[in-house]
Design a protein around this motif. Sequence first.
Motif, PDB file in Angstrom:
ATOM      1  N   GLY A 141      40.051  38.192  31.305  1.00  0.00           N
ATOM      2  CA  GLY A 141      38.768  38.868  31.566  1.00  0.00           C
ATOM      3  C   GLY A 141      37.611  37.883  31.459  1.00  0.00           C
ATOM      4  N   ALA A 142      37.600  37.106  30.381  1.00  0.00           N
ATOM      5  CA  ALA A 142      36.526  36.130  30.177  1.00  0.00           C
ATOM      6  C   ALA A 142      36.579  35.027  31.228  1.00  0.00           C
ATOM      7  CB  ALA A 142      36.636  35.535  28.784  1.00  0.00           C
ATOM      8  N   ILE A 182      37.682  35.189  34.327  1.00  0.00           N
ATOM      9  CA  ILE A 182      37.174  35.682  35.621  1.00  0.00           C
ATOM     10  C   ILE A 182      35.646  35.739  35.591  1.00  0.00           C
ATOM     11  CG2 ILE A 182      37.093  37.698  37.158  1.00  0.00           C
ATOM     12  CD1 ILE A 182      40.025  38.268  36.224  1.00  0.00           C
ATOM     13  N   MET A 183      35.094  36.214  34.480  1.00  0.00           N
ATOM     14  CA  MET A 183      33.634  36.328  34.387  1.00  0.00           C
ATOM     15  C   MET A 183      32.966  34.945  34.404  1.00  0.00           C
ATOM     16  SD  MET A 183      32.901  39.428  31.805  1.00  0.00           S
ATOM     17  CE  MET A 183      33.656  41.014  31.990  1.00  0.00           C
ATOM     18  N   TRP A 184      33.547  33.984  33.692  1.00  0.00           N
ATOM     19  CA  TRP A 184      32.968  32.632  33.694  1.00  0.00           C
ATOM     20  C   TRP A 184      33.168  31.941  35.029  1.00  0.00           C
ATOM     21  CZ3 TRP A 184      34.478  32.640  28.057  1.00  0.00           C
ATOM     22  CH2 TRP A 184      33.332  32.675  27.255  1.00  0.00           C
ATOM     23  N   PHE A 185      34.228  32.326  35.742  1.00  0.00           N
ATOM     24  CA  PHE A 185      34.464  31.765  37.072  1.00  0.00           C
ATOM     25  C   PHE A 185      33.331  32.179  38.019  1.00  0.00           C
ATOM     26  CE2 PHE A 185      36.480  32.389  41.324  1.00  0.00           C
ATOM     27  CZ  PHE A 185      36.655  31.051  41.629  1.00  0.00           C
ATOM     28  N   VAL A 186      32.939  33.447  37.942  1.00  0.00           N
ATOM     29  CA  VAL A 186      31.831  33.951  38.766  1.00  0.00           C
ATOM     30  C   VAL A 186      30.547  33.208  38.387  1.00  0.00           C
ATOM     31  CG1 VAL A 186      30.390  35.975  39.263  1.00  0.00           C
ATOM     32  CG2 VAL A 186      32.874  36.225  39.129  1.00  0.00           C
ATOM     33  N   ASP A 187      30.330  33.042  37.093  1.00  0.00           N
ATOM     34  CA  ASP A 187      29.159  32.330  36.593  1.00  0.00           C
ATOM     35  C   ASP A 187      29.139  30.897  37.149  1.00  0.00           C
ATOM     36  OD1 ASP A 187      26.893  32.721  35.013  1.00  0.00           O
ATOM     37  OD2 ASP A 187      27.748  31.579  33.347  1.00  0.00           O
ATOM     38  N   MET A 243      40.597  44.060  30.019  1.00  0.00           N
ATOM     39  CA  MET A 243      39.998  42.898  30.689  1.00  0.00           C
ATOM     40  C   MET A 243      38.475  42.949  30.606  1.00  0.00           C
ATOM     41  SD  MET A 243      41.655  41.335  34.100  1.00  0.00           S
ATOM     42  CE  MET A 243      42.072  42.814  34.969  1.00  0.00           C
ATOM     43  N   GLY A 266      37.331  42.618  26.828  1.00  0.00           N
ATOM     44  CA  GLY A 266      37.620  41.243  26.396  1.00  0.00           C
ATOM     45  C   GLY A 266      36.606  40.262  26.952  1.00  0.00           C
ATOM     46  N   GLY A 267      36.391  40.359  28.261  1.00  0.00           N
ATOM     47  CA  GLY A 267      35.430  39.463  28.910  1.00  0.00           C
ATOM     48  C   GLY A 267      34.020  39.661  28.366  1.00  0.00           C
ATOM     49  N   LEU A 296      33.576  38.183  24.741  1.00  0.00           N
ATOM     50  CA  LEU A 296      33.525  36.717  24.726  1.00  0.00           C
ATOM     51  C   LEU A 296      32.256  36.196  25.412  1.00  0.00           C
ATOM     52  CD1 LEU A 296      37.272  35.706  25.234  1.00  0.00           C
ATOM     53  CD2 LEU A 296      36.028  36.139  23.143  1.00  0.00           C
ATOM     54  N   LEU A 297      31.815  36.881  26.466  1.00  0.00           N
ATOM     55  CA  LEU A 297      30.572  36.467  27.126  1.00  0.00           C
ATOM     56  C   LEU A 297      29.350  36.778  26.260  1.00  0.00           C
ATOM     57  CD1 LEU A 297      32.135  35.948  29.887  1.00  0.00           C
ATOM     58  CD2 LEU A 297      29.964  36.574  30.894  1.00  0.00           C
ATOM     59  N   VAL A 322      24.904  38.061  39.576  1.00  0.00           N
ATOM     60  CA  VAL A 322      26.058  37.549  38.812  1.00  0.00           C
ATOM     61  C   VAL A 322      26.818  38.704  38.149  1.00  0.00           C
ATOM     62  CG1 VAL A 322      26.802  35.913  37.039  1.00  0.00           C
ATOM     63  CG2 VAL A 322      24.749  35.428  38.371  1.00  0.00           C
ATOM     64  N   MET A 380      30.646  39.841  38.850  1.00  0.00           N
ATOM     65  CA  MET A 380      31.645  39.787  37.766  1.00  0.00           C
ATOM     66  C   MET A 380      32.432  41.092  37.708  1.00  0.00           C
ATOM     67  SD  MET A 380      29.666  38.108  34.564  1.00  0.00           S
ATOM     68  CE  MET A 380      29.412  36.356  34.416  1.00  0.00           C
ATOM     69  N   LEU A 410      34.628  41.487  40.857  1.00  0.00           N
ATOM     70  CA  LEU A 410      35.808  40.613  40.899  1.00  0.00           C
ATOM     71  C   LEU A 410      36.884  41.072  39.910  1.00  0.00           C
ATOM     72  CD1 LEU A 410      36.999  38.096  42.282  1.00  0.00           C
ATOM     73  CD2 LEU A 410      36.150  36.734  40.391  1.00  0.00           C
ATOM     74  N   ILE A 411      36.446  41.492  38.721  1.00  0.00           N
ATOM     75  CA  ILE A 411      37.417  42.002  37.730  1.00  0.00           C
ATOM     76  C   ILE A 411      38.146  43.215  38.320  1.00  0.00           C
ATOM     77  CG2 ILE A 411      37.624  43.250  35.518  1.00  0.00           C
ATOM     78  CD1 ILE A 411      36.854  40.742  34.430  1.00  0.00           C
TER      79      ILE A 411
END
Lengths: 104, 134
Positions: free
Chosen positions: A36-37, A39-44, B54, B57-58, B61-62, B98, B102, B105-106
Amino acid sequence: MTLLITLFAAIITTVLWYNRKDDSMRLGVLCFLFWGASIMWFVDAIFEYAELKAEYFTPALSDMINDTYLGLSVVALALIIWLVRLLIADPKGSVRAALKREKG
Amino acid sequence: MACFVVPAVEAVVVSAVDKCMRKKEIATSTSETSVSENLAVVPFRQKIKWLTRMLWGGCVLLAFEHLWHGEIVPWFPFLTAMSDPGETTEMLREMATVGVTMAALITVVWLVMCKVADVIAKRPAPNDLQNPVN
């Protein structure tokens, strides 16, 4: 750097999950956390690349060290979340057994 | 700035859907549930759990990354960009670009995962291929 560290953590965790003998370690939770993280950092990263172009791949040393430190901290945080969840769920009954032993 | 807020909102909505489904599952008889679960290769509730994990979790961490960079503070209004109107506009623009990407895409990755999981679950087990039943 943070994206790379998280991505490697996700890949390693997924390989460990695939080779698991049973589901008692709940590695799936850790996989989803890291993926999950990632994918999000990939977009970033895509948006940052669109803004900085080639400069994105040549960061300053201080930024790289900071990002590495952040990436490792993120992995540590994810591992703590997973560990706390594992101990609370206690699928093997180890915590319960240890508590009973202490009581008795 | 606050891009993780958009996936966090999606996580809240998906978690609410998951909770409603669980309540419905308990309310309906067990036989009905087993029939509906047999129809789908991987139960939909299981798939919803993947998306929830997902997203949460994302987001967690973000959120930690934003805390690291000083974009989140433990006092009101929690987001440092909220204190300046110029920065607030920039934050909203980032959330719309952004953040939405995000979340999208998830969701796309999750949809692909669901499709692939169904295909894998329908496939015969490797042991069945080695020792086919005559």
